[in-house]
Enzyme design. Structure first.
Site, PDB file in Angstrom:
ATOM      1  N   ASP A 111      30.457 -46.095 -23.692  1.00  0.00           N
ATOM      2  CA  ASP A 111      29.545 -46.695 -24.659  1.00  0.00           C
ATOM      3  C   ASP A 111      29.612 -48.222 -24.641  1.00  0.00           C
ATOM      4  O   ASP A 111      30.693 -48.811 -24.630  1.00  0.00           O
ATOM      5  CB  ASP A 111      29.898 -46.181 -26.068  1.00  0.00           C
ATOM      6  CG  ASP A 111      29.038 -46.790 -27.149  1.00  0.00           C
ATOM      7  OD1 ASP A 111      27.818 -46.568 -27.133  1.00  0.00           O
ATOM      8  OD2 ASP A 111      29.595 -47.510 -28.003  1.00  0.00           O
ATOM      9  N   PHE A 159      13.984 -49.260 -18.319  1.00  0.00           N
ATOM     10  CA  PHE A 159      13.010 -48.217 -17.996  1.00  0.00           C
ATOM     11  C   PHE A 159      12.475 -47.613 -19.289  1.00  0.00           C
ATOM     12  O   PHE A 159      11.264 -47.423 -19.448  1.00  0.00           O
ATOM     13  CB  PHE A 159      13.643 -47.138 -17.115  1.00  0.00           C
ATOM     14  CG  PHE A 159      12.648 -46.133 -16.592  1.00  0.00           C
ATOM     15  CD1 PHE A 159      12.094 -46.290 -15.335  1.00  0.00           C
ATOM     16  CD2 PHE A 159      12.252 -45.047 -17.360  1.00  0.00           C
ATOM     17  CE1 PHE A 159      11.157 -45.379 -14.851  1.00  0.00           C
ATOM     18  CE2 PHE A 159      11.318 -44.136 -16.896  1.00  0.00           C
ATOM     19  CZ  PHE A 159      10.769 -44.301 -15.633  1.00  0.00           C
ATOM     20  N   ASP A 184      18.177 -49.219 -19.965  1.00  0.00           N
ATOM     21  CA  ASP A 184      17.339 -49.366 -21.151  1.00  0.00           C
ATOM     22  C   ASP A 184      15.978 -49.936 -20.786  1.00  0.00           C
ATOM     23  O   ASP A 184      14.978 -49.658 -21.449  1.00  0.00           O
ATOM     24  CB  ASP A 184      18.017 -50.281 -22.177  1.00  0.00           C
ATOM     25  CG  ASP A 184      19.098 -49.575 -22.975  1.00  0.00           C
ATOM     26  OD1 ASP A 184      19.162 -48.331 -22.906  1.00  0.00           O
ATOM     27  OD2 ASP A 184      19.881 -50.263 -23.648  1.00  0.00           O
ATOM     28  N   GLU A 196      27.127 -47.753 -20.222  1.00  0.00           N
ATOM     29  CA  GLU A 196      25.958 -48.189 -20.984  1.00  0.00           C
ATOM     30  C   GLU A 196      26.100 -49.688 -21.204  1.00  0.00           C
ATOM     31  O   GLU A 196      27.086 -50.146 -21.775  1.00  0.00           O
ATOM     32  CB  GLU A 196      25.863 -47.497 -22.337  1.00  0.00           C
ATOM     33  CG  GLU A 196      24.615 -47.913 -23.108  1.00  0.00           C
ATOM     34  CD  GLU A 196      24.753 -47.880 -24.628  1.00  0.00           C
ATOM     35  OE1 GLU A 196      23.729 -47.979 -25.313  1.00  0.00           O
ATOM     36  OE2 GLU A 196      25.890 -47.769 -25.122  1.00  0.00           O
TER      37      GLU A 196
END
Length: 613
Positions: free
Chosen positions: A259, A323, A321, A296
Site C-alpha cells: 500500500d 489508466f 492510477d 501502489e
C-alpha cells in the site's frame, strides 16, 4: 531469529521483541495461568527468552520495566481486540493440501480485489470459500484481499491495522485465513494480500512503547512517518521484512500488494523496497516458486519496478492510477480534485500505449512535473483497473461506476480494461455491475478518535465530490450497505455484463496477440472531437487485433485505415449483449467508412494483409 512468539512444538516457545531503549523486559503470561518470564537483551536491542510449558492459545503481554503491560508488536493473534493480550499460534497445525501448488504467473493474472467483511453476508474468511469456484469459472485466477491485519472493532477497510502479523479476529483469525488460502489454491486461484508498511492505524498501536518505529524527519498523510532510514531503523526495516516473509511462508500467500509505497520514505543507500524485494526473491529461490510484490504508488516512478541492476528497487509490478483516471474522466466527465489533470481521449490513448499518462509532464493538480518514461518496461509490470476500493470508497456516497454511467458505458469499460496490454483487475461486483455502494467505515472504540476521523473524511470527500447526504462512517449502516448483492449476477443486464467480462477474459487467454503483454507492439491513437480511440496490437507471429472504442454519446462515422482485411469478433453494441444492434461491418477493409454505436467498442482480428495499400 524471528520476532514475536515463535512456537517450536512440544509446548516450547521462543519470545523475541525489539526494544533497544529498554533494559528490563519480560513476558507476562496471563492465561492459562499467570507466569513471569524474564528476557535477555542482545547487543542490537532484541529481548528474547525460550520458554517451556507454553501451549498454543497461551495469552501474554510484554512487561516493560516491571510496570506496564503491552501486547506484542509482532503478535500473531489478538483474540479479543487491539488492546488485549496477544496469543501464541502454532503455525504447523494447519493441514495444508497445496504441496503441488506452483502459483499463477504474474503475466497471466486476472485480479479480483475484495473486502472480506462485505464480500459475503457473514463477512469472514470461511464464507468466501463457497464462492471461489464461481469466481474461477468466471475467469478470475488471482484474488487480492484488502488488508486483514488486526484493526480496532469488527468493521474497517483494513488500513487502520496495528498488528501487521495478526489476521483480523472478526474475520476468522489465523485459522480462517489459512483455510481460505488452501481452498483457493485447490481451485487454482492465487491469493494476493494487501499489506500496509507506510503507517499504523491510530488506535491500539503500542510500537512506540518498544522502540523508535517512527521518525520526525518526514510526515505522511497519516501523521508521523515510519522510520526506514533514521537511527535504529535497522530494527524497523527488519520488522516489516519479517512480516512480508511471514505471510508468504506461514499463510502460503502468493503475492503482496504494498500500500502507498510513495509514503515509505527512505534516503539510505539501499531503499527499504529494494531490500524487501531481495529478501522475497531469496525466499522464492529457497521454496522453488515465485512470490510477487506489487506496489501502489502515485509517483509514476519506474524505479519502483526497474531491476536493481538498472538502479531500480526490483518490485515486480505496480498499479497505474493514470489508466483509471484517464478512463474514468472520459467516461464520466468528472473534473474534481485530481481528476482535473485528465479528461481527454488522447490521454487515454497514451495510457494504453505507455501505462502512465504523466511521464514528466506538468500537473495542474500537483503544481509540478512528475512521472517517468515507461518505454523499457513490459505491460506485465502494470496493474490497471476501472474501479478499486479507493476510487469508489473515497467518494462521499461510495458510488460505483454503475451508479455514474449507463449500461453501454459499463460494457465499453470492460473492453478498455481487458483489451489493454496490462494486468487487469476488477473490484468485487464490478463484473456484473453491482450497484450497492462501497462506503468508508470504521468501528474504533475511542469516541474522540471516531469524531476526528469523521471530520477528516468529510474533508477528504471534497476531492471526490458527490451530491447527497454524508453517511456516518461509524454507523453499521455504512458497513451493511456496502455488502454485495451476489444474487444479481444471474439477473438481466447484470448477467449480460458478467458474460461479456467472461468472454473478454476467454479471448485474452486464447488469442496469442492478447496474451502478449509487450508494449512495444501496440499502437493507440485518438480522434478527440469524436471521442474515438483506435487500438492495434500485434505479436511476433503476425497475429493482430484492431479495436475501435467510441466514448461519444452518439453514433460516430469515421474512416478506418488499419490496412488489410479484418474479421469482426466482438461488438458490444450487438443485441447479444443487450445493445441496440451493431452498425459495424462483419469485415473491415482498408480505408472503409464505418459507423460505430454510442459508448461501444468493436474488436476485429486480422485475416490478411494481402489487400492493404
Amino acid at each position: 531469529m524471528k520476532i514475536g512468539a515463535n512456537y517450536l512444538g512440544n509446548n516450547r516457545c521462543e519470545f523475541t521483541v525489539w526494544a533497544p531503549a529498554h533494559e528490563d523486559l519480560a513476558v507476562q503470561i496471563v492465561s492459562p495461568e499467570n507466569r513471569f518470564l524474564p528476557m535477555q537483551k542482545d547487543e542490537r536491542g532484541y529481548f528474547s527468552t525460550m520458554a517451556e510449558n507454553i501451549e498454543p492459545g497461551t495469552l501474554y503481554y510484554y512487561k516493560i520495566a516491571g510496570e506496564k503491560d503491552f501486547p506484542d508488536p509482532a503478535s500473531h493473534s489478538q483474540p479479543k481486540d487491539v488492546h488485549g493480550a496477544s496469543e501464541v499460534v502454532d503455525h504447523t497445525k494447519m493441514n495444508w493440501t497445496d504441496a503441488d501448488w506452483s502459483g499463477i504467473a504474474l503475466e497471466e493474472m486476472i485480479m479480483y480485489e475484495l473486502h472480506v467483511g462485505t464480500f459475503t453476508p457473514a463477512g469472514t474468511f470461511l464464507a468466501i470459500i463457497p464462492r471461489l469456484r464461481e469466481l474461477r469459472e468466471f475467469g478470475v485466477n488471482a484474488i487480492e484481499i484488502m488488508p486483514v491485519a488486526q484493526f480496532p472493532g469488527d468493521r474497517n477497510w483494513g488500513y487502520d491495522g496495528v498488528y501487521p502479523f495478526a489476521a483480523q479476529n472478526s474475520y476468522g483469525g489465523s485459522e480462517g485465513l489459512k483455510k481460505l488460502v488452501d481452498a483457493a489454491h485447490k481451485e487454482g486461484l492465487s491469493i494476493i494480500l494487501d499489506v500496509v508498511y507506510n503507517h499504523f492505524g491510530p488506535e491500539g498501536n503500542y510500537t512506540s512503547q518498544f522502540g523508535p518505529y517512527f521518525t520526525e524527519m518526514y510526515r505522511t498523510p497519516w501523521g508521523r512517518a515510519i522510520n526506514f532510514d533514521d537511527i535504529y531503523s535497522f530494527g524497523v526495516r527488519e520488522f516489516f521484512i519479517q512480516n512480508a516473509l511471514y505471510w508468504l511462508e506461514n499463510y502460503h500467500i502468493d503475492a503482496l500488494r504494498l500500500d502507498a509505497i510513495n509514503a515509505i520514505y527512505d534516503l539510505g543507500a539501499k531503499h527499504f523496497l529494494q531490500e524487501l524485494a531481495e529478501r522475497v526473491n531469496e525466499l522464492s529461490m529457497r521454496v522453488g516458486r515465485k512470490f510477487y510484490l506489487i506496489g501502489e504508488s502515485d509517483l509514476n516512478d519506474v524505479r519502483v519496478i526497474r531491476e536493481k541492476e538498472l538502479g531500480g528497487y526490483g518490485i515486480d509490478a505496480q498499479w497505474s492510477d493514470d489508466f483509471h483516471h484517464a478512463l474514468h474522466t472520459v467516461l464520466t466527465g468528472e473534473q474534481g480534485g485530481s481528476y482535473q489533470d485528465y479528461g481527454s481521449c488522447e490521454q487515454l490513448a497514451k495510457a494504453f500505449k505507455e501505462g502512465f499518462v504523466y511521464t514528466w509532464n506538468y500537473s495542474q493538480y500537483r503544481k509540478r512535473y512528475y512521472g517517468s518514461e515507461t518505454g523499457d518496461r513490459s505491460g506485465n509490470q502494470f496493474v490497471i483497473f476501472a474501479q478499486n476500493h479507493d476510487q469508489i470508497g473515497n467518494r462521499m456516497l461510495g458510488d460505483r461506476l454503475s451508479n455514474l454511467v449507463d449500461f453501454e458505458a459499463l460494457k465499453l469499460t470492460a473492453g478498455a480494461v481487458f483489451l489493454s496490454p496490462y494486468i487487469p483487475m476488477l473490484f468485487m461486483g464490478e463484473e456484473y455491475g453491482e450497484d450497492s455502494p462501497f462506503l468508508y467505515f470504521i468501528s474504533h472504540t475511542d469516541a474522540d478518535l471516531v469524531e476526528a476521523v469523521r471530520q477528516g473524511r468529510k474533508r477528504d470527500f471534497s476531492d471526490f465530490y458527490s451530491e447527497g447526504e454524508f453517511i456516518d462512517i461509524f454507523s453499521k449502516d455504512a458497513f451493511d450497505r456496502s455488502k454485495l448483492k451476489w444474487e444479481k449476477r444471474q439477473e438481466g443486464k447484470h448477467k449480460v455484463l458478467l458474460e461479456l467480462h467472461q468472454h473478454l477474459i476467454q479471448l485474452r487467454r486464447t488469442m496469442p496477440v492478447l496474451k502478449n503483454l509487450d508494449k512495444q507492439n501496440i499502437e493507440a491513437s485518438a480522434v478527440e472531437e469524436d471521442k474515438l480511440i483506435f487500438l492495434r496490437r500485434r505479436d511476433s507471429m503476425g497475429n493482430q487485433i484492431f479495436c475501435i472504442m467510441n466514448f461519444n454519446q452518439k453514433d460516430v462515422t469515421c474512416q478506418t485505415s488499419p490496412g488489410g482485411i479484418w474479421r469482426k469478433i466482438l461488438d458490444s453494441a450487438d443485441t447479444k449483449w443487450m445493445g441496440e444492434g451493431s452498425k459495424m461491418p462483419e469485415k473491415l477493409i482498408h480505408a472503409q467508412e464505418v459507423t460505430i454505436c454510442p459508448q461501444s467498442f468493436a474488436l476485429y482480428e486480422l485475416e490478411t494483409l494481402a489487400q492493404s495499400s
